[in-house]
Write an enzyme that holds these catalytic residues in place. Structure first.
Site, PDB file in Angstrom:
ATOM      1  N   THR A 181       0.309  -6.555  35.005  1.00 31.42           N
ATOM      2  CA  THR A 181      -0.765  -6.066  34.345  1.00 31.42           C
ATOM      3  C   THR A 181      -1.078  -7.280  33.152  1.00 31.42           C
ATOM      4  N   GLY A 220       6.785  -3.082  30.525  1.00 27.86           N
ATOM      5  CA  GLY A 220       8.165  -2.625  29.760  1.00 27.86           C
ATOM      6  C   GLY A 220       8.998  -3.761  29.544  1.00 27.86           C
ATOM      7  N   GLU A 463       1.724   2.202  37.817  1.00 29.80           N
ATOM      8  CA  GLU A 463       1.989   2.186  38.941  1.00 29.80           C
ATOM      9  C   GLU A 463       0.702   2.437  39.957  1.00 29.80           C
TER      10      GLU A 463
HETATM   11  C1  LIG Z   1       6.884  11.746  36.202  1.00 30.99           C
HETATM   12  C2  LIG Z   1       7.334  10.621  36.943  1.00 30.99           C
HETATM   13  C3  LIG Z   1       8.123   9.521  35.969  1.00 30.99           C
HETATM   14  C4  LIG Z   1       8.761   8.728  36.952  1.00 30.99           C
HETATM   15  C5  LIG Z   1      10.030   7.938  35.983  1.00 30.99           C
HETATM   16  C6  LIG Z   1      10.694   7.011  37.011  1.00 30.99           C
HETATM   17  C7  LIG Z   1      12.037   6.682  36.065  1.00 30.99           C
HETATM   18  C8  LIG Z   1      11.497   5.901  34.949  1.00 30.99           C
HETATM   19  C9  LIG Z   1      11.468   4.433  35.250  1.00 30.99           C
HETATM   20  C10 LIG Z   1      10.660   3.589  34.625  1.00 30.99           C
HETATM   21  C11 LIG Z   1       9.684   4.010  33.633  1.00 30.99           C
HETATM   22  C12 LIG Z   1       8.470   3.762  33.790  1.00 30.99           C
HETATM   23  C13 LIG Z   1       7.857   2.267  33.702  1.00 30.99           C
HETATM   24  C14 LIG Z   1       6.465   2.097  34.136  1.00 30.99           C
HETATM   25  C15 LIG Z   1       6.610   0.878  34.999  1.00 30.99           C
HETATM   26  C16 LIG Z   1       4.971   0.466  35.582  1.00 30.99           C
HETATM   27  C17 LIG Z   1       4.736  -0.740  35.992  1.00 30.99           C
HETATM   28  C18 LIG Z   1       3.479  -0.898  36.827  1.00 30.99           C
HETATM   29  O1  LIG Z   1       2.614  -0.103  36.309  1.00 30.99           O
HETATM   30  S1  LIG Z   1       3.313  -2.419  37.361  1.00 30.99           S
HETATM   31  C19 LIG Z   1       1.437  -2.304  37.542  1.00 30.99           C
HETATM   32  C20 LIG Z   1       0.880  -1.434  38.638  1.00 30.99           C
HETATM   33  N1  LIG Z   1      -0.344  -1.818  38.977  1.00 30.99           N
HETATM   34  C21 LIG Z   1      -0.886  -1.326  39.911  1.00 30.99           C
HETATM   35  O2  LIG Z   1      -0.609  -0.547  40.616  1.00 30.99           O
HETATM   36  C22 LIG Z   1      -2.187  -2.096  40.295  1.00 30.99           C
HETATM   37  C23 LIG Z   1      -2.912  -1.173  41.080  1.00 30.99           C
HETATM   38  N2  LIG Z   1      -4.043  -2.034  42.141  1.00 30.99           N
HETATM   39  C24 LIG Z   1      -3.715  -2.494  43.277  1.00 30.99           C
HETATM   40  O3  LIG Z   1      -2.789  -2.065  43.841  1.00 30.99           O
HETATM   41  C25 LIG Z   1      -5.040  -3.234  44.039  1.00 30.99           C
HETATM   42  O4  LIG Z   1      -5.554  -3.743  43.010  1.00 30.99           O
HETATM   43  C26 LIG Z   1      -5.845  -2.220  44.686  1.00 30.99           C
HETATM   44  C27 LIG Z   1      -6.313  -0.799  43.827  1.00 30.99           C
HETATM   45  C28 LIG Z   1      -4.774  -1.648  45.698  1.00 30.99           C
HETATM   46  C29 LIG Z   1      -6.822  -2.938  45.295  1.00 30.99           C
HETATM   47  O5  LIG Z   1      -6.495  -4.125  46.026  1.00 30.99           O
HETATM   48  P1  LIG Z   1      -7.592  -5.021  46.784  1.00 30.99           P
HETATM   49  O6  LIG Z   1      -8.271  -5.253  45.498  1.00 30.99           O
HETATM   50  O7  LIG Z   1      -6.466  -6.112  47.092  1.00 30.99           O
HETATM   51  O8  LIG Z   1      -8.456  -4.690  47.807  1.00 30.99           O
HETATM   52  P2  LIG Z   1      -8.574  -3.467  48.624  1.00 30.99           P
HETATM   53  O9  LIG Z   1      -9.851  -3.979  49.357  1.00 30.99           O
HETATM   54  O10 LIG Z   1      -8.731  -2.201  47.955  1.00 30.99           O
HETATM   55  O11 LIG Z   1      -7.284  -3.461  49.520  1.00 30.99           O
HETATM   56  C30 LIG Z   1      -7.178  -4.453  50.609  1.00 30.99           C
HETATM   57  C31 LIG Z   1      -6.535  -3.779  51.680  1.00 30.99           C
HETATM   58  O12 LIG Z   1      -5.122  -4.019  51.223  1.00 30.99           O
HETATM   59  C32 LIG Z   1      -4.561  -2.666  51.404  1.00 30.99           C
HETATM   60  N3  LIG Z   1      -3.568  -2.463  50.402  1.00 30.99           N
HETATM   61  C33 LIG Z   1      -3.830  -2.612  49.114  1.00 30.99           C
HETATM   62  N4  LIG Z   1      -2.557  -2.190  48.317  1.00 30.99           N
HETATM   63  C34 LIG Z   1      -1.505  -2.448  49.308  1.00 30.99           C
HETATM   64  C35 LIG Z   1      -0.309  -1.766  49.045  1.00 30.99           C
HETATM   65  N5  LIG Z   1       0.491  -1.800  48.126  1.00 30.99           N
HETATM   66  N6  LIG Z   1       0.497  -1.754  50.300  1.00 30.99           N
HETATM   67  C36 LIG Z   1      -0.307  -1.910  51.443  1.00 30.99           C
HETATM   68  N7  LIG Z   1      -1.664  -2.185  51.577  1.00 30.99           N
HETATM   69  C37 LIG Z   1      -2.051  -2.371  50.389  1.00 30.99           C
HETATM   70  C38 LIG Z   1      -5.698  -1.642  51.192  1.00 30.99           C
HETATM   71  O13 LIG Z   1      -5.359  -0.577  51.884  1.00 30.99           O
HETATM   72  C39 LIG Z   1      -6.825  -2.551  51.996  1.00 30.99           C
HETATM   73  O14 LIG Z   1      -6.375  -2.359  53.293  1.00 30.99           O
HETATM   74  P3  LIG Z   1      -7.635  -2.162  54.285  1.00 30.99           P
HETATM   75  O15 LIG Z   1      -8.189  -0.623  53.856  1.00 30.99           O
HETATM   76  O16 LIG Z   1      -8.663  -2.986  54.204  1.00 30.99           O
HETATM   77  O17 LIG Z   1      -7.070  -2.108  55.733  1.00 30.99           O
HETATM   78  C1  LIG Z   2       3.461   3.547  29.758  1.00 28.22           C
HETATM   79  C2  LIG Z   2       3.037   2.406  30.684  1.00 28.22           C
HETATM   80  C3  LIG Z   2       3.786   1.365  31.218  1.00 28.22           C
HETATM   81  C4  LIG Z   2       3.476   0.290  32.095  1.00 28.22           C
HETATM   82  N1  LIG Z   2       4.402  -0.474  32.449  1.00 28.22           N
HETATM   83  C5  LIG Z   2       3.852  -1.538  33.040  1.00 28.22           C
HETATM   84  C6  LIG Z   2       4.767  -2.514  33.710  1.00 28.22           C
HETATM   85  O1  LIG Z   2       5.999  -2.435  33.305  1.00 28.22           O
HETATM   86  N2  LIG Z   2       4.318  -3.698  34.217  1.00 28.22           N
HETATM   87  C7  LIG Z   2       3.003  -3.855  34.385  1.00 28.22           C
HETATM   88  O2  LIG Z   2       2.457  -4.911  35.289  1.00 28.22           O
HETATM   89  N3  LIG Z   2       2.003  -2.950  34.197  1.00 28.22           N
HETATM   90  C8  LIG Z   2       2.416  -1.778  33.423  1.00 28.22           C
HETATM   91  N4  LIG Z   2       1.811  -0.883  32.820  1.00 28.22           N
HETATM   92  C9  LIG Z   2       0.321  -0.970  33.029  1.00 28.22           C
HETATM   93  C10 LIG Z   2      -0.438  -0.174  34.412  1.00 28.22           C
HETATM   94  O3  LIG Z   2       0.019  -0.630  35.425  1.00 28.22           O
HETATM   95  C11 LIG Z   2      -1.869  -0.235  34.128  1.00 28.22           C
HETATM   96  O4  LIG Z   2      -2.427   0.509  32.772  1.00 28.22           O
HETATM   97  C12 LIG Z   2      -2.580   0.430  35.257  1.00 28.22           C
HETATM   98  O5  LIG Z   2      -2.279  -0.357  36.487  1.00 28.22           O
HETATM   99  C13 LIG Z   2      -4.030   1.051  35.025  1.00 28.22           C
HETATM  100  O6  LIG Z   2      -4.845  -0.448  34.724  1.00 28.22           O
HETATM  101  P1  LIG Z   2      -5.867  -0.363  33.268  1.00 28.22           P
HETATM  102  O7  LIG Z   2      -4.670  -0.051  32.418  1.00 28.22           O
HETATM  103  O8  LIG Z   2      -6.468  -1.698  33.441  1.00 28.22           O
HETATM  104  O9  LIG Z   2      -6.711   0.803  33.602  1.00 28.22           O
HETATM  105  P2  LIG Z   2      -8.269   0.718  34.211  1.00 28.22           P
HETATM  106  O10 LIG Z   2      -8.111   0.229  35.738  1.00 28.22           O
HETATM  107  O11 LIG Z   2      -9.182  -0.375  33.418  1.00 28.22           O
HETATM  108  O12 LIG Z   2      -8.704   2.312  34.294  1.00 28.22           O
HETATM  109  C14 LIG Z   2      -9.506   2.749  33.505  1.00 28.22           C
HETATM  110  C15 LIG Z   2     -10.439   3.631  34.186  1.00 28.22           C
HETATM  111  O13 LIG Z   2     -11.386   2.910  35.086  1.00 28.22           O
HETATM  112  C16 LIG Z   2     -11.157   3.402  36.345  1.00 28.22           C
HETATM  113  N5  LIG Z   2     -11.307   2.486  37.438  1.00 28.22           N
HETATM  114  C17 LIG Z   2     -10.561   1.429  37.605  1.00 28.22           C
HETATM  115  N6  LIG Z   2     -11.018   0.968  38.776  1.00 28.22           N
HETATM  116  C18 LIG Z   2     -11.461   1.700  39.589  1.00 28.22           C
HETATM  117  C19 LIG Z   2     -12.197   1.844  40.868  1.00 28.22           C
HETATM  118  N7  LIG Z   2     -11.960   0.803  41.620  1.00 28.22           N
HETATM  119  N8  LIG Z   2     -12.890   2.922  41.313  1.00 28.22           N
HETATM  120  C20 LIG Z   2     -12.887   3.997  40.226  1.00 28.22           C
HETATM  121  N9  LIG Z   2     -12.647   3.986  39.206  1.00 28.22           N
HETATM  122  C21 LIG Z   2     -11.930   2.834  38.733  1.00 28.22           C
HETATM  123  C22 LIG Z   2      -9.844   4.118  36.523  1.00 28.22           C
HETATM  124  O14 LIG Z   2      -9.938   5.350  37.269  1.00 28.22           O
HETATM  125  C23 LIG Z   2      -9.812   4.632  34.886  1.00 28.22           C
HETATM  126  O15 LIG Z   2     -10.568   5.882  34.750  1.00 28.22           O
HETATM  127  C24 LIG Z   2       2.014   0.246  32.198  1.00 28.22           C
HETATM  128  C25 LIG Z   2       1.060   1.195  31.596  1.00 28.22           C
HETATM  129  C26 LIG Z   2       1.548   2.106  30.861  1.00 28.22           C
HETATM  130  C27 LIG Z   2       0.587   3.302  30.287  1.00 28.22           C
END
Ligand SMILES: CCCCCCCC/C=C\CCCCC/C=C/C(=O)SCCNC(=O)CCNC(=O)[C@H](O)C(C)(C)COP(=O)(O)OP(=O)(O)OC[C@H]1O[C@@H](n2cnc3c(N)ncnc32)[C@H](O)[C@@H]1OP(=O)(O)O
Ligand SMILES: Cc1cc2nc3c(=O)[nH]c(=O)nc-3n(C[C@H](O)[C@H](O)[C@H](O)COP(=O)(O)OP(=O)(O)OC[C@H]3O[C@@H](n4cnc5c(N)ncnc54)[C@H](O)[C@@H]3O)c2cc1C
Length: 613
Positions: A181, A220, A463
């Protein structure tokens, strides 16, 4: 010395119509796993928090001998420095600490558990989790290291890279994070700006965050803890943008822990929760890493800069999909903890009278209190059991993927995306309901529930933000609906789109039939998915482009993904409760709980169910 149990609590427990051990064994995967789960923290807790005589230690050791088959590798280091150090300092609650102090206390505990996990040779992920959870109840500064950092190496690295890097991670020679991110982009991965430009002369990548919005932001452990990142960046080679790839990037000096040249890194500041996780920012000023530092399991850059694309460019997303399963599973357990606290409290809290003059009753006697809590007990069971069912699907699909068969990847992505959103939203609502059910005492940090909420509600965002995840799942569901409209063959999981019919046999004055409940949820999901598809097509018929029509239908598309998850959860709960081999009294109770969950869901979404008759 046995703890005295509150008489009201003891009375409530004595009235159980089933043997709780049956359920506990089921939830934890059997008596063996349960014993180990209980033994490990108790063993180390005793080692840590009480002045222990040598006799104590010998007794523990003798106790261990009865499990010698389990603990052969156990090395009981009686003089372990960590234990001594800890005994002197003992446990300190972080509730009254500053953010800095709380981080340091959590780091102290986490480092201790890391040492003990290695000394006890705990290989099993679940056991490691139980062990750590006791000592670092809040956000663990090593969380990213334990989960996404190692998962990324395992799933994106070549065998050589795994051999080289994984031992460093397992022994904490390095401490990692997963940096994807950026300040400007979290959801829209194709908008990420960090670049990794290949220098063919020196066979190196030049990593750069060219703008303020490209700064890595949120990962993180980035703030203080990590000295290496698995960092996602846009690969540029031979002048071409080859999309997001993952790289092993050293951040801090392994001895001095100071940022390396070209690296600006720090903490992003106070958050709503997760106070003991040092989420940070990172700027890269043309930092060079060797070509070998790109994780090349699926895509490669050859020495001459030639990019070899992956068979499927979505494979780079596998670590996120894997971690979504962790989130799906832990959501149910988080709610289980909160509702356990609230239910116990409701057994011992006496407040107000039901019969005037009859004396104050346990608040658990109020029907409103039962409704608040029993529905959440049912929801916790439903989420835990549905997560197991989803994980079984994942494991079979992942084993096919490892052999190169990617046909299940779209279904897997849709299932993990929708279930991650559904479970975390249900968990957030449920934990807050449990907090409020405890009145003022639920608002005390000492109740444990506020931190559960403020820490874990972030799972609705990280996530993959939940709305976005629902829309991802809806892509798959809409495709299936289009295929169903054409009479084409569908993936097993969505075949109900073609077969679901509303032939409910139950009538309102009968005890509802469980098969009718599954049929009702299936029909509701099929109807909502079909309605979303119809709205999308209506948008197209109005002359909107595909993306404008998608936006036009997006609220219904989100509902479709949630209805799908709700059906998956109800079906998994009922089918697993029926097939789990419980004794009659336990099965009767659990099926009653499943009905409560399903009927409560129908009440909460009565609009959908009324509409589909
Ligand atoms: C109470 C629960 C607590 C749990 C606690 C656990 C224990 C504690 C441990 C840890 C503490 C917490 C730590 C937090 C850690 C956090 C980490 C993060 O946040 S990492 C960053 C996460 N970020 C994201 O998830 C980003 C989300 N965005 C995306 O994935 C992509 O941008 C998208 C939204 C999917 C859009 O993708 P894109 O722009 O490429 O294009 P699309 O046109 O939408 O998709 C294209 C085609 O690709 C397919 N696709 C997309 N993603 C995937 C995938 N992951 N796997 C497989 N296929 C995928 C999508 O379906 C499209 O396919 P078609 O539809 O065209 O066939
Ligand atoms: C506690 C915590 C731990 C994290 N740890 C990590 C980490 O270890 N590593 C890492 O890489 N990231 C980490 N992140 C980041 C996290 O993955 C992002 O915050 C998350 O992916 C959301 O992206 P954003 O913050 O840019 O929100 P945005 O995507 O800007 O979302 C803001 C609003 O826009 C809307 N929106 C965005 N796109 C669309 C769409 N296509 N259609 C409709 N609505 C849309 C959303 O629904 C939401 O309401 C962490 C976040 C938190 C809060």
């Amino acid at each position: 010395m046995g703890k005295s149990v509150n008489p009201d609590l003891a009375k409530a427990r004595s009235q159980a119509t089933f043997d709780p051990a049956n359920l506990t064994n089921y939830l934890y995967g059997g008596p063996e796993k349960l014993r180990r789960k209980r033994y490990l923290p108790a063993f180390v807790f005793k080692e840590l928090c009480t002045e222990m005589s040598l006799t104590d230690l010998c007794l523990i050791f003798l106790g261990l001998l009865t499990h010698v088959s389990d603990y052969l590798g156990l090395t009981l280091s009686i003089e372990n420095m960590a234990a001594k150090e800890y005994k002197e300092e003992g446990f300190k609650s972080t509730d009254d600490m500053s953010r800095e102090e709380a981080y340091e206390e959590s780091m102290r505990r986490a480092v201790y558990t890391n040492k003990r996990v290695l000394q006890l040779n705990l290989q099993d992920q679940e056991e490691q989790y139980y062990f750590r959870e006791i000592f670092v109840p809040g956000a663990n500064p090593f969380a990213l290291h334990y989960v996404m950092f190692k998962d990324a190496i395992n799933t994106q690295g070549t065998e050589d890279q795994i051999q080289k890097w994984l031992p460093l991670a397992e022994t904490y020679a390095v401490t990692g994070t997963y940096a994807q991110t950026e300040l400007g982009h979290g959801t829209f991965l194709r908008g990420l700006e960090t670049t990794a430009e290949y220098d063919v002369q020196r066979e190196e990548f030049i990593l750069n965050t060219p703008t303020i919005t490209s700064s890595k932001f949120w990962p993180g452990a980035l703030g203080k803890t990590a000295n290496v990142a698995i960092l996602n960046a846009k690969l540029i080679t031979k002048g071409r943008n080859c999309g997001m790839q993952s790289f092993w990037v050293p951040l801090r000096h392994l001895e001095t822990h100071q940022p390396l040249p070209g690296i600006t890194v720090g903490d992003i500041g106070p958050k709503f929760g997760y106070h003991t996780s040092d989420n940070g920012f990172l700027q890269l000023n043309r930092v060079r890493i060797p070509r070998e530092n790109m994780l090349m399991r699926y895509s490669k850059v050859l020495q001459d800069g030639t990019f070899v694309p992956p068979e499927n460019d979505r494979l780079v997303y596998v670590p996120m999909t894997q971690f979504r399963f962790v989130v799906i599973g832990r959501s149910g357990w988080t709610l289980a903890k909160a509702v356990t606290v609230a239910t116990r409290y409701s057994a011992v809290r006496r407040q107000s009278e039901i019969t005037p003059g009859g004396g104050e009753v346990q608040i658990l006697d109020f029907q409103t209190q039962q409704h608040k809590l029993f529905t959440q007990i049912a929801s916790a069971y439903a989420m835990i059991i549905a997560a197991k069912a989803a994980k079984d699907l994942y494991d079979s699909a992942f084993s096919k993927m490892e052999k190169g068969n990617l046909e299940d990847l779209p279904m897997l992505h849709a299932l993990t995306s929708s279930m991650k959103a559904f479970n975390t939203w249900e968990m957030a609502t449920g934990v807050e309901q449990c907090r409020m059910a405890c009145g003022g005492h639920g608002y005390l940090l000492a109740s444990g529930i506020p931190q559960m909420y403020t820490d874990m509600v972030s799972a609705c965002t990280y996530e993959g933000e939940n709305t976005v995840m629902c829309l991802q799942a809806a892509r798959f569901l809409n495709k299936c609906q289009e295929a169903a409209n054409k009479g084409e063959r569908l993936p097993q999981l969505t075949r109900f789109l073609q077969t679901s019919r509303l032939n409910i046999s139950s009538s309102l004055d009968q005890d509802v039939d469980l098969n009718d409940i599954i049929a009702a949820y299936e029909f509701r999901a099929a109807t909502v998915i079909s309605e979303a598809n119809a709205r999308l097509n209506a948008g197209l018929a109005m002359g909107k482009s595909q993306s404008e029509a998608w936006n036009y239908a997006s609220q219904l598309l989100v509902k479709a993904a949630l209805a799908f998850s709700h059906w998956f959860t109800v079906r998994a709960l009922i089918e697993n409760m029926r097939g789990a081999g419980f004794d009659n009294s336990t099965e009767t109770l659990l099926l009653q709980l499943a009905k409560l969950y399903a009927l409560d869901g129908m009440l909460r979404y009565s609009g959908d169910f009324r509409k589909v008759g």
